[in-house]
Design an enzyme around this catalytic site. Structure first.
Site, PDB file in Angstrom:
ATOM      1  N   HIS A  80     -27.867  24.644  76.304  1.00  0.00           N
ATOM      2  CA  HIS A  80     -26.788  23.678  76.095  1.00  0.00           C
ATOM      3  C   HIS A  80     -25.556  24.362  75.493  1.00  0.00           C
ATOM      4  O   HIS A  80     -25.595  24.848  74.365  1.00  0.00           O
ATOM      5  CB  HIS A  80     -27.301  22.578  75.155  1.00  0.00           C
ATOM      6  CG  HIS A  80     -26.341  21.493  74.883  1.00  0.00           C
ATOM      7  ND1 HIS A  80     -26.110  21.007  73.613  1.00  0.00           N
ATOM      8  CD2 HIS A  80     -25.546  20.768  75.705  1.00  0.00           C
ATOM      9  CE1 HIS A  80     -25.228  20.033  73.658  1.00  0.00           C
ATOM     10  NE2 HIS A  80     -24.867  19.863  74.914  1.00  0.00           N
TER      11      HIS A  80
ATOM     12  N   GLU B 279     -25.499  25.605  80.541  1.00  0.00           N
ATOM     13  CA  GLU B 279     -24.692  24.396  80.716  1.00  0.00           C
ATOM     14  C   GLU B 279     -23.325  24.622  80.095  1.00  0.00           C
ATOM     15  O   GLU B 279     -23.214  25.129  78.971  1.00  0.00           O
ATOM     16  CB  GLU B 279     -25.399  23.204  80.055  1.00  0.00           C
ATOM     17  CG  GLU B 279     -24.679  21.882  80.211  1.00  0.00           C
ATOM     18  CD  GLU B 279     -23.864  21.486  78.983  1.00  0.00           C
ATOM     19  OE1 GLU B 279     -23.349  20.360  78.954  1.00  0.00           O
ATOM     20  OE2 GLU B 279     -23.744  22.302  78.047  1.00  0.00           O
TER      21      GLU B 279
ATOM     22  N   ASP C  30     -18.904  23.078  80.095  1.00  0.00           N
ATOM     23  CA  ASP C  30     -18.021  21.933  80.300  1.00  0.00           C
ATOM     24  C   ASP C  30     -16.644  22.433  80.714  1.00  0.00           C
ATOM     25  O   ASP C  30     -16.212  23.515  80.298  1.00  0.00           O
ATOM     26  CB  ASP C  30     -17.903  21.123  79.010  1.00  0.00           C
ATOM     27  CG  ASP C  30     -19.259  20.763  78.426  1.00  0.00           C
ATOM     28  OD1 ASP C  30     -19.879  19.826  78.955  1.00  0.00           O
ATOM     29  OD2 ASP C  30     -19.694  21.430  77.470  1.00  0.00           O
TER      30      ASP C  30
ATOM     31  N   HIS D 187     -15.462  21.411  75.889  1.00  0.00           N
ATOM     32  CA  HIS D 187     -16.236  20.173  75.927  1.00  0.00           C
ATOM     33  C   HIS D 187     -15.402  18.951  75.593  1.00  0.00           C
ATOM     34  O   HIS D 187     -15.403  17.956  76.323  1.00  0.00           O
ATOM     35  CB  HIS D 187     -17.415  20.257  74.958  1.00  0.00           C
ATOM     36  CG  HIS D 187     -18.231  19.007  74.892  1.00  0.00           C
ATOM     37  ND1 HIS D 187     -17.925  17.953  74.051  1.00  0.00           N
ATOM     38  CD2 HIS D 187     -19.343  18.628  75.574  1.00  0.00           C
ATOM     39  CE1 HIS D 187     -18.809  16.989  74.215  1.00  0.00           C
ATOM     40  NE2 HIS D 187     -19.685  17.364  75.127  1.00  0.00           N
TER      41      HIS D 187
END
Length: 301
Positions: free
Chosen positions: A44, A71, A73, A86
């Site tokens: 994450h 992961e 963003d 993010h």
């Protein structure tokens, strides 16, 4: 003697390079093999405990740990550059303030990233292109907050030769996703719908995707064990898709989270429970520890 050492060094570098370039192929094959019992580990925002989230160092650390997917963003700058970020503002994670779209890429490069405690670092905001160059041949990338930029992201994937390295996802229904990004779903890019099982349309959403797309995986979010039990989650692997659970925090997994698994030392009740209930992809904030747990069980390469 020097020639021998140089020859050995060259061989070792070549082997290391081959291993790195070949590793992502193994991950991609696993991702597209729904019958495999191997559990893919998703970091994450990279290794945000050891480096600023969504940073080059966070990605690099996660790759060295042996994760399968990182992961990230996305946001876009004023001059159209895709960056890793993010939040809707840069306040929490950088030395600056405001919205990323209010800055040019050059202006953002004057800022530095903060660590998990909000302290300053010398790390800079990376571009999505830099992220994919770093990932190429080594790890897959899951694009989370970035649905609005998928067409732009696809162009970067084409440019860097990493189309098969990426997984896109959204909470959209099939009809919405098809209308907005239909040419990218399933065929050109691996796609994964996010399904909140507590919502009344959850089962219908799963059925529609199973009938019309057969995604590579489903990200299933549930607040209680009962919610999961009364959902159609069991049909996911039967239809040829993987199950992705988040172990990040309790309201995404009925309390079978990283904290229970790691801080409380009850991994069987946390990660083990998720695996027993079909998880073949787990997104975690404890990638190193999860990998160690899985390898002891023969569930990770």
């Amino acid at each position: 003697m020097r020639r021998s050492l140089l020859f050995i060094s060259t061989i070792l570098i070549s082997v290391s390079t081959w291993a790195q370039s070949g590793s992502v192929d193994t991950i991609i094959r696993e991702l597209h093999n729904p019958t495999s019992k191997q559990v893919l580990v998703v970091a994450h925002r990279g290794d945000w405990r050891g480096a600023p989230e969504n940073s080059v160092l966070a990605i690099e650390n996660a790759i060295r740990m042996g994760v399968d997917v990182v992961e990230i963003d996305l946001k876009k700058t004023k001059d159209g550059v895709l960056i890793l970020m993010h939040d809707t503002t840069i306040d929490r994670t950088t030395s600056g303030h405001g919205k990323p779209e209010d800055y040019t890429w050059e202006e953002l490069q004057k800022l530095t990233l903060k660590n998990e405690h909000g302290g300053p670092t010398r790390q800079r905001i990376p571009t999505f292109e830099k992220c994919m160059q770093l990932a190429k041949g080594r790890v897959m990338i899951n694009i989370d907050k970035g649905y609005d930029y998928y067409k732009d992201a696809y162009q970067i994937l084409v440019k860097t030769g990493t189309i098969d390295h990426a997984i896109i996802k959204s909470s959209k229904s099939y009809d919405e996703a098809k209308a907005e990004n239909g040419d990218l779903l399933g065929g050109k890019l691996a796609y994964m719908p996010i399904v909140h099982l507590d919502r009344p349309d959850a089962n219908a959403k799963i059925r529609t995707y199973e009938d019309k797309l057969k995604p590579v995986a489903y990200e299933l979010i549930f607040r209680t064990d009962s919610t999961l039990d009364h959902s159609l989650y069991r049909t996911v692997p039967q239809s040829g898709s993987r199950i992705w659970f988040n172990s990040l925090w309790a309201d995404q997994n009925g309390g079978h989270d990283d904290e229970l698994s790691q801080e409380e030392g009850k991994a069987e009740a946390g990660w083990g429970w998720l695996i027993t209930h079909g998880a073949t992809m787990i997104q975690t904030d404890r990638p190193k520890e999860l990998i160690e747990y899985l390898r002891k069980k023969g569930l990770h390469r």
